[in-house]
Write an enzyme that holds these catalytic residues in place. Structure first.
Site, PDB file in Angstrom:
ATOM      1  N   GLY A 114      28.193  32.134  40.837  1.00 49.40           N
ATOM      2  CA  GLY A 114      29.144  31.016  40.853  1.00 49.40           C
ATOM      3  C   GLY A 114      28.870  29.955  39.810  1.00 49.40           C
ATOM      4  O   GLY A 114      29.208  28.794  39.992  1.00 49.40           O
ATOM      5  N   ALA A 115      28.245  30.352  38.699  1.00 51.88           N
ATOM      6  CA  ALA A 115      27.809  29.355  37.720  1.00 51.88           C
ATOM      7  C   ALA A 115      28.635  29.385  36.441  1.00 51.88           C
ATOM      8  O   ALA A 115      28.263  28.807  35.431  1.00 51.88           O
ATOM      9  CB  ALA A 115      26.334  29.555  37.402  1.00 51.88           C
ATOM     10  N   GLY A 116      29.766  30.105  36.478  1.00 51.20           N
ATOM     11  CA  GLY A 116      30.634  30.133  35.304  1.00 51.20           C
ATOM     12  C   GLY A 116      30.310  31.264  34.340  1.00 51.20           C
ATOM     13  O   GLY A 116      30.872  31.341  33.258  1.00 51.20           O
ATOM     14  N   LEU A 117      29.397  32.163  34.755  1.00 51.25           N
ATOM     15  CA  LEU A 117      29.063  33.294  33.875  1.00 51.25           C
ATOM     16  C   LEU A 117      29.667  34.599  34.397  1.00 51.25           C
ATOM     17  O   LEU A 117      29.248  35.685  33.993  1.00 51.25           O
ATOM     18  CB  LEU A 117      27.543  33.433  33.717  1.00 51.25           C
ATOM     19  CG  LEU A 117      26.820  32.245  33.076  1.00 51.25           C
ATOM     20  CD1 LEU A 117      25.345  32.565  32.870  1.00 51.25           C
ATOM     21  CD2 LEU A 117      27.444  31.858  31.730  1.00 51.25           C
ATOM     22  N   ASP A 164      38.347  37.321  33.650  1.00 47.05           N
ATOM     23  CA  ASP A 164      36.953  37.668  33.979  1.00 47.05           C
ATOM     24  C   ASP A 164      36.749  39.165  34.106  1.00 47.05           C
ATOM     25  O   ASP A 164      35.798  39.727  33.562  1.00 47.05           O
ATOM     26  CB  ASP A 164      36.583  37.067  35.346  1.00 47.05           C
ATOM     27  CG  ASP A 164      36.212  35.616  35.239  1.00 47.05           C
ATOM     28  OD1 ASP A 164      36.695  34.955  34.310  1.00 47.05           O
ATOM     29  OD2 ASP A 164      35.435  35.147  36.094  1.00 47.05           O
TER      30      ASP A 164
HETATM   31  O1  PMV Z   1      33.563  30.286  37.111  1.00 45.46           O
HETATM   32  P1  PMV Z   1      34.141  31.651  36.914  1.00 45.46           P
HETATM   33  O2  PMV Z   1      33.290  32.531  36.042  1.00 45.46           O
HETATM   34  O3  PMV Z   1      34.509  32.284  38.216  1.00 45.46           O
HETATM   35  O4  PMV Z   1      35.512  31.478  36.097  1.00 45.46           O
HETATM   36  C1  PMV Z   1      36.663  30.905  36.681  1.00 45.46           C
HETATM   37  C2  PMV Z   1      37.742  30.794  35.637  1.00 45.46           C
HETATM   38  C3  PMV Z   1      39.030  30.143  36.114  1.00 45.46           C
HETATM   39  O5  PMV Z   1      39.914  30.095  34.993  1.00 45.46           O
HETATM   40  C4  PMV Z   1      38.794  28.716  36.589  1.00 45.46           C
HETATM   41  C5  PMV Z   1      39.678  30.928  37.250  1.00 45.46           C
HETATM   42  C6  PMV Z   1      40.207  32.292  36.831  1.00 45.46           C
HETATM   43  O6  PMV Z   1      40.334  33.155  37.714  1.00 45.46           O
HETATM   44  O7  PMV Z   1      40.540  32.491  35.656  1.00 45.46           O
END
Ligand code: PMV
Length: 329
Positions: A114-117, A164
């Site tokens: 859940g850290a954006g990676l 993603d």
């Molecule tokens: O934090 P992550 O790696 O789950 O990325 C989320 C990216 C968003 O644009 C906020 C949501 C999405 O599904 O695209």
């Protein structure tokens, strides 16, 4: 027994705005989630997870009983993790026309949760690939990406883009706009990542942006501006113009902060990178906490981040040109 792995990713540009049909450019990095799947002779699912940010946990359940995990980590982390595994298993069962298949699943991830990676997308794509192969079905990369998207869509109550999962499935740099996903050329990118040790709640952050957008026209305009910025970013990427890429990353961070998805520690790491003369820096992914990505061919940003209060880990990340793959069979 089959083990598949898939890479995590950083967003060079466009997170959040991509949910509303604007383009985004994520890029796979050489940090992987490995998922081993073995079919059982009953319909139960047993999951054992080991992760950078977890001590590890095991949960066993069948389709007719709720999981009652006896674990040391916070229940919400386990519940969130299980939602993704459940959704991936449902996709694999559907793809292989085996609605009652049960599995032992072992997850090992080098990607903080859940850290954006893109930890969830990496786990979901690797799990779908491994589970379908275990059931004797070999899906194309495009099909793994599509089923990965559907699994994330289910696990995130409908708020998910294809970015993603497409990036995890194909590797490299990709461009995503609505349902249109394609690989794009990227130069060698000197990526440095700073991690604050925390996790943001993607669902909550996405709905926060949705509310802002509904409430204020200028918030909707901000989302559209991110789209314009991404289109400029694509040109800079194609031209290999790292200086321009850095400037646009800085701009993108400012717009994300305006949309309310940055945090004190993310801003602190972004500014530490800028003070260290990084070409640019921004939060990556949903925000709220987690990681920033900076562009710096020198060691200065990594060193500065190591001394930044609130930064728990700083590391260099190479672009990973390989997407989902079988590790061994
Ligand atoms: O934090 P992550 O790696 O789950 O990325 C989320 C990216 C968003 O644009 C906020 C949501 C999405 O599904 O695209």
């Amino acid at each position: 027994m089959v083990t598949s792995s898939a890479p995590g990713k950083v967003y060079l540009f466009g997170e959040h705005a991509v949910v509303y049909g604007e383009p985004a450019v994520p890029c796979a990095i050489e940090r992987r989630a490995r998922v081993t799947v073995e079919e059982r002779d009953d319909d139960r699912i047993r999951v054992h997870a080991e992760d950078l940010s977890l001590d590890g946990f095991t949960v066993e359940y069948s389709s007719d009983s709720a999981a009652t995990p006896d674990v040391d980590v916070s229940e919400s982390v386990v519940e969130a993790g299980m939602r993704y595994v459940d959704a991936a298993v449902a996709q694999a069962r559907d793809a292989a026309d085996a609605p009652n298949a049960g599995f032992d699943v072992v997850i090992q991830s080098e990607i903080p949760l859940g850290a954006g990676l893109g930890s969830s997308a990496a786990v979901v794509t690797a799990a779908i690939d491994a589970a379908t192969r275990e059931l004797g079905v070999e899906l194309s990369t495009a099909k793994v990406a599509d089923r990965g998207y559907r699994a994330e869509h289910d696990a995130q109550n409908g708020d998910a883009s294809r970015a993603d999962t497409f990036c995890s499935a194909t590797g490299g740099a990709v461009r995503v706009e609505g349902d249109d996903c394609r690989s794009i050329e990227a130069p060698d990118l000197p990526l440095v990542i700073g991690f604050d040790g925390s996790a943001g709640d993607t669902g909550e952050l996405v709905s926060g942006v949705r509310q802002l957008r509904e409430e204020y026209d200028f918030a909707a305009d901000t989302v559209e501006t991110v789209g314009d910025l991404v289109r400029s970013g694509e040109q800079a990427l194609a031209a290999g113009d790292l200086d321009e890429l850095g400037k646009l990353m800085n701009f993108n961070h400012g717009l994300l902060a305006a949309l309310g998805v940055s945090s004190r520690s993310l801003d602190g790491m972004v500014w530490a990178a800028r003070d260290a003369n990084a070409l640019g820096a921004k939060l990556t992914g949903a925000g709220g906490g987690g990681c920033i990505v900076a562009l710096d061919p020198t060691d200065e940003t990594q060193t500065a981040l190591e001394f930044t209060p609130g930064c728990e880990d700083a590391f260099r990340a190479e672009l990973d040109t390989e997407g989902v793959r079988v590790e061994d069979e």
